[in-house]
Design a protein around this motif. Structure first.
Motif, PDB file in Angstrom:
ATOM      1  N   ASP A 180     138.296  35.740  -4.034  1.00 34.71           N
ATOM      2  CA  ASP A 180     136.828  35.727  -4.449  1.00 34.71           C
ATOM      3  C   ASP A 180     135.980  35.885  -3.284  1.00 34.71           C
ATOM      4  OD1 ASP A 180     137.553  35.270  -7.246  1.00 34.71           O
ATOM      5  OD2 ASP A 180     137.820  33.082  -6.481  1.00 34.71           O
ATOM      6  N   PRO A 181     135.920  36.918  -2.840  1.00 35.83           N
ATOM      7  CA  PRO A 181     134.909  37.397  -1.566  1.00 35.83           C
ATOM      8  C   PRO A 181     133.778  37.572  -2.077  1.00 35.83           C
ATOM      9  CG  PRO A 181     136.043  39.276  -2.254  1.00 35.83           C
ATOM     10  CD  PRO A 181     136.875  38.257  -3.165  1.00 35.83           C
ATOM     11  N   LYS A 182     132.582  37.331  -1.381  1.00 38.14           N
ATOM     12  CA  LYS A 182     131.301  37.326  -1.306  1.00 38.14           C
ATOM     13  C   LYS A 182     130.870  39.097  -1.183  1.00 38.14           C
ATOM     14  CE  LYS A 182     128.620  35.233  -2.433  1.00 38.14           C
ATOM     15  NZ  LYS A 182     127.912  34.937  -3.897  1.00 38.14           N
ATOM     16  N   LEU A 183     131.469  39.513  -0.304  1.00 41.29           N
ATOM     17  CA  LEU A 183     131.348  40.944   0.112  1.00 41.29           C
ATOM     18  C   LEU A 183     132.723  41.851   0.103  1.00 41.29           C
ATOM     19  CD1 LEU A 183     129.564  43.333   1.447  1.00 41.29           C
ATOM     20  CD2 LEU A 183     130.071  42.463   3.599  1.00 41.29           C
ATOM     21  N   LEU A 184     132.708  42.934  -0.519  1.00 41.46           N
ATOM     22  CA  LEU A 184     133.731  44.096  -0.520  1.00 41.46           C
ATOM     23  C   LEU A 184     133.521  45.200   0.213  1.00 41.46           C
ATOM     24  CD1 LEU A 184     136.753  44.406  -1.830  1.00 41.46           C
ATOM     25  CD2 LEU A 184     135.542  45.528  -3.755  1.00 41.46           C
ATOM     26  N   ILE A 185     134.118  45.593   0.976  1.00 42.92           N
ATOM     27  CA  ILE A 185     134.234  46.785   1.920  1.00 42.92           C
ATOM     28  C   ILE A 185     135.081  47.851   1.086  1.00 42.92           C
ATOM     29  CG2 ILE A 185     134.332  47.976   3.873  1.00 42.92           C
ATOM     30  CD1 ILE A 185     133.180  45.535   5.353  1.00 42.92           C
ATOM     31  N   ALA A 186     134.911  48.797   0.637  1.00 40.67           N
ATOM     32  CA  ALA A 186     135.766  49.683   0.057  1.00 40.67           C
ATOM     33  C   ALA A 186     135.699  51.040   0.520  1.00 40.67           C
ATOM     34  CB  ALA A 186     135.452  50.050  -1.585  1.00 40.67           C
ATOM     35  N   ASP A 187     136.745  51.463   1.646  1.00 39.78           N
ATOM     36  CA  ASP A 187     136.712  52.717   2.327  1.00 39.78           C
ATOM     37  C   ASP A 187     137.421  53.810   1.776  1.00 39.78           C
ATOM     38  OD1 ASP A 187     136.607  54.410   4.456  1.00 39.78           O
ATOM     39  OD2 ASP A 187     137.951  52.967   5.841  1.00 39.78           O
ATOM     40  N   GLU A 188     136.781  54.682   1.232  1.00 41.04           N
ATOM     41  CA  GLU A 188     137.257  55.700   0.491  1.00 41.04           C
ATOM     42  C   GLU A 188     138.164  55.405  -0.643  1.00 41.04           C
ATOM     43  OE1 GLU A 188     136.213  58.964   0.926  1.00 41.04           O
ATOM     44  OE2 GLU A 188     135.387  59.104   3.041  1.00 41.04           O
ATOM     45  N   PRO A 189     137.640  54.741  -1.703  1.00 41.78           N
ATOM     46  CA  PRO A 189     139.069  54.147  -2.545  1.00 41.78           C
ATOM     47  C   PRO A 189     139.293  55.074  -3.548  1.00 41.78           C
ATOM     48  CG  PRO A 189     136.523  53.511  -3.133  1.00 41.78           C
ATOM     49  CD  PRO A 189     136.601  54.124  -1.948  1.00 41.78           C
ATOM     50  N   THR A 190     139.145  56.277  -3.522  1.00 38.25           N
ATOM     51  CA  THR A 190     139.394  57.220  -4.681  1.00 38.25           C
ATOM     52  C   THR A 190     140.268  58.259  -3.881  1.00 38.25           C
ATOM     53  OG1 THR A 190     136.960  58.254  -4.761  1.00 38.25           O
ATOM     54  CG2 THR A 190     137.839  56.716  -6.377  1.00 38.25           C
ATOM     55  N   THR A 191     140.337  58.347  -2.542  1.00 34.56           N
ATOM     56  CA  THR A 191     140.929  59.198  -1.894  1.00 34.56           C
ATOM     57  C   THR A 191     142.392  59.463  -2.299  1.00 34.56           C
ATOM     58  OG1 THR A 191     139.760  59.023   0.482  1.00 34.56           O
ATOM     59  CG2 THR A 191     141.836  59.968   0.480  1.00 34.56           C
ATOM     60  N   ALA A 192     142.798  60.574  -2.537  1.00 34.49           N
ATOM     61  CA  ALA A 192     144.046  61.106  -2.774  1.00 34.49           C
ATOM     62  C   ALA A 192     144.627  60.977  -4.451  1.00 34.49           C
ATOM     63  CB  ALA A 192     145.190  60.253  -2.073  1.00 34.49           C
ATOM     64  N   LEU A 193     143.443  60.372  -5.145  1.00 33.87           N
ATOM     65  CA  LEU A 193     143.782  60.303  -6.607  1.00 33.87           C
ATOM     66  C   LEU A 193     143.165  61.453  -7.175  1.00 33.87           C
ATOM     67  CD1 LEU A 193     142.534  56.650  -6.666  1.00 33.87           C
ATOM     68  CD2 LEU A 193     144.893  57.564  -6.560  1.00 33.87           C
ATOM     69  N   ASP A 194     143.619  61.800  -8.377  1.00 33.95           N
ATOM     70  CA  ASP A 194     142.845  62.820  -9.308  1.00 33.95           C
ATOM     71  C   ASP A 194     141.740  62.501  -9.809  1.00 33.95           C
ATOM     72  OD1 ASP A 194     143.355  61.848 -12.153  1.00 33.95           O
ATOM     73  OD2 ASP A 194     145.485  62.184 -11.649  1.00 33.95           O
ATOM     74  N   VAL A 195     140.948  63.316 -10.449  1.00 30.73           N
ATOM     75  CA  VAL A 195     139.561  63.059 -11.062  1.00 30.73           C
ATOM     76  C   VAL A 195     139.588  62.079 -11.827  1.00 30.73           C
ATOM     77  CG1 VAL A 195     137.736  64.278 -12.088  1.00 30.73           C
ATOM     78  CG2 VAL A 195     138.904  65.511 -10.224  1.00 30.73           C
ATOM     79  N   THR A 196     140.647  62.096 -13.021  1.00 33.65           N
ATOM     80  CA  THR A 196     140.544  61.245 -14.081  1.00 33.65           C
ATOM     81  C   THR A 196     140.585  59.721 -13.639  1.00 33.65           C
ATOM     82  OG1 THR A 196     141.331  62.885 -15.759  1.00 33.65           O
ATOM     83  CG2 THR A 196     141.652  60.453 -16.433  1.00 33.65           C
ATOM     84  N   ILE A 197     141.814  59.566 -12.414  1.00 34.41           N
ATOM     85  CA  ILE A 197     141.875  58.229 -12.036  1.00 34.41           C
ATOM     86  C   ILE A 197     140.849  58.044 -10.946  1.00 34.41           C
ATOM     87  CG2 ILE A 197     143.642  56.928 -10.724  1.00 34.41           C
ATOM     88  CD1 ILE A 197     144.587  57.913 -13.287  1.00 34.41           C
ATOM     89  N   GLN A 198     140.178  58.647 -10.439  1.00 30.59           N
ATOM     90  CA  GLN A 198     138.802  58.420  -9.721  1.00 30.59           C
ATOM     91  C   GLN A 198     137.940  57.851 -10.549  1.00 30.59           C
ATOM     92  OE1 GLN A 198     137.475  61.577  -7.212  1.00 30.59           O
ATOM     93  NE2 GLN A 198     139.224  62.079  -6.356  1.00 30.59           N
ATOM     94  N   ARG A 199     137.660  58.202 -11.448  1.00 29.01           N
ATOM     95  CA  ARG A 199     136.578  57.916 -12.439  1.00 29.01           C
ATOM     96  C   ARG A 199     136.980  56.450 -12.989  1.00 29.01           C
ATOM     97  NH1 ARG A 199     132.418  60.111 -14.604  1.00 29.01           N
ATOM     98  NH2 ARG A 199     131.503  59.255 -16.553  1.00 29.01           N
ATOM     99  N   GLN A 200     138.269  56.182 -13.367  1.00 26.89           N
ATOM    100  CA  GLN A 200     138.851  54.705 -13.785  1.00 26.89           C
ATOM    101  C   GLN A 200     138.684  53.887 -12.658  1.00 26.89           C
ATOM    102  OE1 GLN A 200     142.992  55.297 -15.087  1.00 26.89           O
ATOM    103  NE2 GLN A 200     142.193  56.679 -16.742  1.00 26.89           N
TER     104      GLN A 200
END
Length: 334
Positions: A173-193
């Motif tokens: 349960d972090p208070k801060l989340l750092i998401a570093d390029e979380p959609t890299t290497a995923l196709d467009v549909t999965i990126q959106r999800q």
């Protein structure tokens, strides 16, 4: 506005190599407020990931934080000893690292990797950690959560691996989340999800999020405020709608001009930014974008501009009260 949950001031990070000192981050300052999603955007090598890895003190060999502070919930992270830092990372601050294909350990089940953080930070028993892992898998919408805990990473698709990475980051349960390029290497549909999932989790859990990306489409879709980085510097910062409606820095205009507009049926050609990013072994004395900027003046080459403005700031001499008025700086985004 409330006090920031994270306040970074004058962060300066270099990497010392055989070729010399690579000045990766040069005096970056920003705040992240409670419940806010802040976007960090820029080309590869602009300093986005290194800024956040410096805050977490997760630099690779040769990396050195030379100056600055990073205050999280009243504590300067950069002054913590290793034990206190270890208690903070993965607990109060969660991280989603780049590329889910390589960030998971292929020799451990995904459940073991999620449970490790729970047992480490919550002092939970094996049964309690497993129950928490099931809860997290259900939270990130992995089907048949209890059964999938015993699967290995290679048994998951790219999108499902990314959901596992998100579950690991949320384990305590972090208070801060750092998401570093979380959609890299995923196709467009999965990126959106994945983006929709991140935004939903942020709202439901009340987290603050730093989203690192090179994709302005991602920035437009989910963030509240944006930092545009280039040459290890903050070049522009603004609320996301203001940035897209009226960009104030030529670099931001260039980034926007290179993004296709699906609402435009005129088949207008994209406008690439000419030239290359600066050599960070020897950054120029002036604006690092000046050699690529069509509006560059002699002043731009000679001296680095400060950040002009308040809520919407731009590091550009064109924003100086005595600078010539150049309306064309906004034309690409119009």
């Amino acid at each position: 506005m409330s006090e920031p949950i994270l306040s970074v001031r004058d962060l300066t990070t270099s990497f010392f190599t055989r070729r010399g000192e690579v000045q990766a981050v040069r005096g970056v300052s920003f705040d992240v407020h409670e419940g806010e999603m802040l976007g960090l955007v820029g080309e590869s090598g602009s300093g986005k990931s290194i800024t956040c890895m410096s805050v977490l003190r997760l630099l690779k060999a040769g990396g050195t934080i030379k100056a600055g502070s990073a205050t999280f919930e009243g504590t300067d992270i950069l002054s913590l000893d290793e034990d206190a830092l270890s208690d903070l990372r993965g607990n109060r601050i969660g991280v989603i690292f780049q590329d889910p294909m390589t960030s998971l350990n292929p020799t451990l089940t995904v459940g073991e990797q999620v449970m490790e953080a729970v047992r480490r930070h919550r002092k939970a028993s094996a049964a309690e950690a497993r129950a928490r892992a099931v809860e997290l898998f259900e939270l990130v919408r992995i089907p048949s959560a209890a059964k999938r805990l015993d699967s290995y990473p290679h048994e998951f698709s790219g999108g499902m691996r990314q959901r596992v990475m998100i579950a690991m980051a949320l384990a305590c349960d972090p208070k801060l989340l750092i998401a570093d390029e979380p959609t890299t290497a995923l196709d467009v549909t999965i990126q959106r999800q994945i983006l929709a999932l991140l935004k939903d989790l942020q709202r439901r859990l009340g987290m603050s999020v730093i989203l690192i990306t090179h994709d302005l489409g991602v920035i437009a879709e989910v963030t509240d405020r944006v930092l545009v980085l280039y040459g290890g510097l903050v070049m522009e910062t603004a609320p996301v709608r203001e940035l897209f409606a009226r960009p104030a820095h030529p670099y931001t205009v260039g980034l926007l001009g290179a993004v296709p507009d699906l609402r435009d049926d005129t088949h207008k050609r994209l406008t690439p930014i000419p030239g290359s990013p600066p050599n960070m072994l020897a950054p120029p004395p002036g604006c690092p974008f000046a050699p690529r900027c069509v509006h560059a003046m002699s002043q731009c080459m000679a001296a680095l501009p400060p950040l002009f403005g308040a809520a919407h700031q731009s590091r550009c001499w064109l924003q100086h009260p005595e600078a010539p008025k150049v309306d064309a700086v906004h034309e690409v985004a119009a």
